[in-house]
Each structure stands twice: as C-alpha cells, then as structure tokens.
Design an enzyme around this catalytic site. Sequence first.
Site, PDB file in Angstrom:
ATOM      1  N   ASP A   1       9.039  12.179  -7.311  1.00 57.21           N
ATOM      2  CA  ASP A   1       8.892  11.204  -6.229  1.00 57.21           C
ATOM      3  C   ASP A   1       9.834  10.022  -6.439  1.00 57.21           C
ATOM      4  OD1 ASP A   1       7.828  10.496  -3.784  1.00 57.21           O
ATOM      5  OD2 ASP A   1       6.051   9.514  -4.609  1.00 57.21           O
TER       6      ASP A   1
ATOM      7  N   GLU B   1       0.841  -1.190   0.000  1.00 57.75           N
ATOM      8  CA  GLU B   1       0.000   0.000   0.000  1.00 57.75           C
ATOM      9  C   GLU B   1       0.875   1.239   0.000  1.00 57.75           C
ATOM     10  OE1 GLU B   1      -3.941   1.741   2.354  1.00 57.75           O
ATOM     11  OE2 GLU B   1      -2.791   0.080   3.195  1.00 57.75           O
TER      12      GLU B   1
ATOM     13  N   VAL C   1      -2.362  -2.229  -3.464  1.00 57.34           N
ATOM     14  CA  VAL C   1      -1.928  -2.884  -4.697  1.00 57.34           C
ATOM     15  C   VAL C   1      -2.105  -4.391  -4.539  1.00 57.34           C
ATOM     16  CG1 VAL C   1      -0.061  -3.158  -6.357  1.00 57.34           C
ATOM     17  CG2 VAL C   1      -0.202  -1.056  -4.989  1.00 57.34           C
TER      18      VAL C   1
ATOM     19  N   GLY D   1       0.756   5.824  -1.244  1.00 60.60           N
ATOM     20  CA  GLY D   1      -0.060   7.019  -1.180  1.00 60.60           C
ATOM     21  C   GLY D   1      -1.303   6.936  -2.044  1.00 60.60           C
TER      22      GLY D   1
END
Length: 392
Positions: free
Chosen positions: A198, A79, A85, A81
């Site tokens: 990111d 998991e 998944v 942001g």
Amino acid sequence: MGGCFSPQRGSESKADSPERTQIAEDETAAASEIAKLEVMHSEIISNRGQEKHTHPQIFTYKDLYAATGGFCADLFLGEGGFGKVYKGVLDNTKQEVAIKILNLQGKQGDNEFVTEVLVLSKLHHTNLVKLIGYCVDGNQRLLVYEYMPLGSLKSHLHDLPPDKKPLDWNTRMKILAGAAKGLQHLHVNVDPPVINRDVKCENILLGDEYHPKLSDFGLAKLGPTGDDTHISTRVMGTPGYCAPDYLESGKLTVKSDIYSFGVVMLEVITGQKAIDDSRPKAERNIVEWATPWINKRDFHKLADPVLNGQYHMKFLLQALIVAAMCVDRTASRRPHISEVVAALNQISDSQSRRKWRSSSSRLQPVALTSTQTQTSIEDQNQAKTKDQGDRS
C-alpha cells in the site's frame, strides 16, 4: 546516473546479507493472535545497526481517551481505511502522538491491526514511522504512533489551500530519496522481505524538515522465500497504485511495491493525482497520462506547474526515467529498490551541491545530450512495442 537498471538482484543472496533482520514466517497474523501480542515483548529482533529495538507500550482505552481529550474534534487529523486519527499527548511522558482508532464497521479489521503491530514492532528504520504502542481493550483496537507534524505527502501535493506553499523541487527529491530508503529496508534488510502492498502518497508521512517515513503496514505481506518467485494472495491496495501484473494474477512480489513507488514518483514530479476523473477516460490513470509525454520526450510538460520552472532539466529528466522504469508493465524490467535509491540519492545530492546559474539558462527545455539517457528510453519503448506485438 546510470541509464539502465538490471532487473535482477545479481549476486545478492541471504549468505551475502548479514545485516538482514529475521522474521518468522508464521507472523502473518490472524485475529486470534491478538492475545499473543504481550508474548511478543519478550522477543528481541536485532536491526543490525539500525535504530535500537524498543517494545511497544500497552495502553488502555482510558489512557488514550484522556490523551486526546475524549477524541476531541479539534485534535482530529484525518481518516483512512483503518479509521480515524487523532493527535494526543501521553500523560506520563507528555509526548505528542498520533492515535488511530479501528473503525469496527470499516474495511480493515483485527488481521490488519495485528499485522501493523507485528511489522512495526520488529522493524525499525529512520524512514519507517515508529509505533509507540497499541490498545486491545474489549472490542476497541487503537494504534499509537510518533506524531509527524507535517502530515502526509499527499497533503502537500494535491488540493492545496491558497495559504499553503507548494513543495519545491529539492524538497520533493529529498522526500522521494528518503521514502525509497524505507522501502529498501523492507525489501533488502528483512528476511523474508516485507512487501508493503500500500505504498502511496497518503502513506508517506513527513516530520520536521520534511523527513519522510513510510506508514500503514496493515496490508503488508511477507515476500517469497527459497526458490519461490512470488506469493499468491487476494488483491489488495489502492486503485491507481496497484501493479497491473498483481491485479491480473494475484501474484505478489517486491516489484509490486516498485510499481506503486513509481506512481508516487510521478505524482511528486507532476503534481497530478494517481487517479483523476477530470482527465479524459484514457488518461485518468497517471501512468497512462504521463507515458505519452515521456515517449515524446516532452519532459518539461510533465513538471508540476506550481514549480514555476524552478528545477534543472537534467534532474527532471533523470527522475522521470527512474519513474518510467518503475511503472513498466513487466515486473522483471522494473529496477531493484537499491538501484532506485542509488539513482535518487545521486539526483538529490547533485542538485543540492549545484550552484544555480541565471534563471533564463536553467529553465528552458534543453535537447538531450546524454547518450545513456536516450538509450534507456529507446530500449524501454522498444521493449513495450515488442510486448504489444506479442500480445496481439
């Protein structure tokens, strides 16, 4: 490896770069553009010799519910942001995929969803994760990616279970070199450049034989064009990875990604986390922790202990210098991504060809003999000292 990097692109220009991918500036999508995603299928963007362009498939929620066995807990991968998944298998092709479900109460929303779809639908490269398709079904937002069987780079560096073998030095350098090539594609082959915003270990996924691919483009931004030197935007990203100049000013450039990649390099080399609350307060940030050791040239103390000395000091030294230059506080002094790729390729290729001597000769710390290497460190330290004096 060259001891110094030029902070400028030099003679590179749009006219000199016929292999750039063209992306329209208006593709910084807003939530209202979700309905336009189907139109995107008629647009073909050439990657000029990169992987063949493929249109993302459109799935229904029912399709993806079936692919994951009703989002079975046994198929849960993690998991972030964006949301949870799951691993899935597509009914029509039996292809293994990873399926992200947008958390409707999470920090990311429709804007990040659309950005991810648009970026990964336009850009294809062997070191960027492939988007298979997406789902816009009622208020459900899901993304379908190729399945990366070895998970994230982060999962191979930190908090390893006892039965998990740590990455060896050669594999670490191979991963860094591949990830840098993915970033190079975003910064060099795309016009305007795409700034990931990111870059972190969690967003570098590993396929068979530890082949790395950058993932998660929900925060991506199109870079400056023409005479612009930056774009001004709300500060987004992950603590520990954000460049200090971006944090302080909101001015985003490709050099912001370079800083983040430098943090990734330090994590890979040292095995330390980007932010670690167990370290003294002044050293919780990996850059602040590593910099004194680099300045003292105690390079062997920076190598991940789990490597058990199985690396050559020359390559450790070279990798640390590249990392240190990437995390320079002054953006203009950070290297261009092409220079990072060249340096990491040289490290990776040299060590793969090298025939190791006896362990006793290769594992001991060695005195620096490269004048070029010493000069690059000294130049960097002098520049930092000058900056500190100017600020005071």
